[in-house]
Design a protein around this motif. Structure first.
Motif, PDB file in Angstrom:
ATOM      1  N   HIS A 130      41.512  74.879 -15.331  1.00 39.39           N
ATOM      2  CA  HIS A 130      41.776  73.522 -14.849  1.00 39.39           C
ATOM      3  C   HIS A 130      42.419  73.550 -13.464  1.00 39.39           C
ATOM      4  O   HIS A 130      42.045  72.774 -12.569  1.00 39.39           O
ATOM      5  CB  HIS A 130      42.689  72.782 -15.828  1.00 39.39           C
ATOM      6  N   ASP A 131      43.377  74.445 -13.281  1.00 40.37           N
ATOM      7  CA  ASP A 131      44.064  74.520 -11.992  1.00 40.37           C
ATOM      8  C   ASP A 131      43.179  75.129 -10.910  1.00 40.37           C
ATOM      9  O   ASP A 131      43.330  74.805  -9.727  1.00 40.37           O
ATOM     10  CB  ASP A 131      45.365  75.313 -12.144  1.00 40.37           C
ATOM     11  N   ARG A 134      41.030  72.195  -9.804  1.00 37.71           N
ATOM     12  CA  ARG A 134      41.830  71.294  -8.977  1.00 37.71           C
ATOM     13  C   ARG A 134      42.026  71.847  -7.567  1.00 37.71           C
ATOM     14  O   ARG A 134      42.024  71.094  -6.589  1.00 37.71           O
ATOM     15  CB  ARG A 134      43.196  71.061  -9.641  1.00 37.71           C
ATOM     16  N   GLU A 137      38.869  71.195  -5.700  1.00 37.40           N
ATOM     17  CA  GLU A 137      38.794  69.779  -5.345  1.00 37.40           C
ATOM     18  C   GLU A 137      39.657  69.469  -4.129  1.00 37.40           C
ATOM     19  O   GLU A 137      39.257  68.695  -3.246  1.00 37.40           O
ATOM     20  CB  GLU A 137      39.238  68.932  -6.530  1.00 37.40           C
ATOM     21  N   GLU A 138      40.844  70.063  -4.058  1.00 42.32           N
ATOM     22  CA  GLU A 138      41.726  69.846  -2.912  1.00 42.32           C
ATOM     23  C   GLU A 138      41.082  70.370  -1.636  1.00 42.32           C
ATOM     24  O   GLU A 138      41.135  69.722  -0.584  1.00 42.32           O
ATOM     25  CB  GLU A 138      43.079  70.529  -3.141  1.00 42.32           C
ATOM     26  N   TRP A 206      48.559  70.355  -4.282  1.00 45.75           N
ATOM     27  CA  TRP A 206      48.115  71.201  -5.402  1.00 45.75           C
ATOM     28  C   TRP A 206      49.288  71.967  -5.972  1.00 45.75           C
ATOM     29  O   TRP A 206      50.158  72.455  -5.247  1.00 45.75           O
ATOM     30  CB  TRP A 206      47.045  72.184  -4.937  1.00 45.75           C
TER      31      TRP A 206
END
Length: 233
Positions: A130-131, A134, A137-138, A206
């Motif tokens: 998940h991280d 993310r 995405e950042e 993040w």
């Protein structure tokens, strides 16, 4: 389309055995960097040539360089993510890759875990899938050309093989059977912390949201469900 964003999922194996050149000290359950200046670990400036990779690591280094070249030559928004132990509840680890997932599998289903060298004190950082998503995405939302990045939590999510075995036994109620084998392949450093400072400086929004114990709880629950075992405590 130079405005398009391209993300390449590379690996810490591009560094080969170069991290082994840092002086280390041996603790009860893990290896540790001997010098204070090395405490935060390996940065993106660590060399990836003149080092032993394995053929797998060499192929990753070649792809890493090609992705960099597209960013530099064409000014494309290329992000190279040098991951390591990327994991989560759906991870299907095997003996030499994905050690947390594989350790849980052996504990739940029974069997013997082979410890290859370094007394089981080799250390790796771990990050939940998940991280990782993310972080990508950042980058995609705020991208710039040709960055080599390491979105890792480093020490907070680090664990040695021995420490992981102890945690899994406590959390699952299952005991791992161990077999100590020969020397560790040279491509596997004793200790590998990857510095996240560069990534955090570019993408301050993040952060890690899944700590190590929660990662292990999710993997244990997932593996127990697959095998029909009672849920982990």
């Amino acid at each position: 389309m130079p405005e398009a964003v391209f993300v390449f999922i590379s690996t810490n194996k591009v560094y080969g055995d170069a991290p082994n050149e840092l002086p280390l000290k041996e603790l009860e359950t893990r290896w540790e960097y001997a010098r204070p200046e090395d405490y935060d670990g390996i940065g993106e400036t660590c060399r990836i040539d003149r080092t032993l990779h394995s053929l797998f690591g060499a192929s990753k280094a070649a792809a890493d360089l090609v992705a960099q070249e597209y960013g530099r030559y064409f000014g494309m928004k290329v992000g190279i993510f040098r991951g390591g132990c990327l994991t989560g509840p759906s991870h299907s680890g095997v003996e030499l890759h994905g050690f947390l997932s594989y350790l849980v599998k052996i504990a739940i289903t029974g069997g013997t875990y082979s410890v290859f060298g370094y007394k089981g004190k080799q250390v790796r950082d771990n990050i939940h899938s998940h991280d990782v998503v993310r972080a990508i995405e950042e980058f995609a939302a705020n991208s710039a050309p040709r960055r080599s990045l390491q979105p890792r939590r480093c020490r907070e999510n680090s664990v040695s093989v021995l420490e992981a075995i102890s945690k899994i036994e406590q959390m699952s109620g299952k005991k791992n059977e161990l077999e100590v084998c020969g020397s560790e392949p040279h491509r596997r450093p004793h200790l590998l912390h990857l510095q996240p400072r560069k990534f955090k400086s570019h993408y301050p929004n993040w952060r890690i949201t899944v700590p190590l114990d929660e990662i292990l709880r999710q993997i244990i629950a997932s593996q127990s469900a697959r095998t029909g075992e009672p849920a982990a405590r």
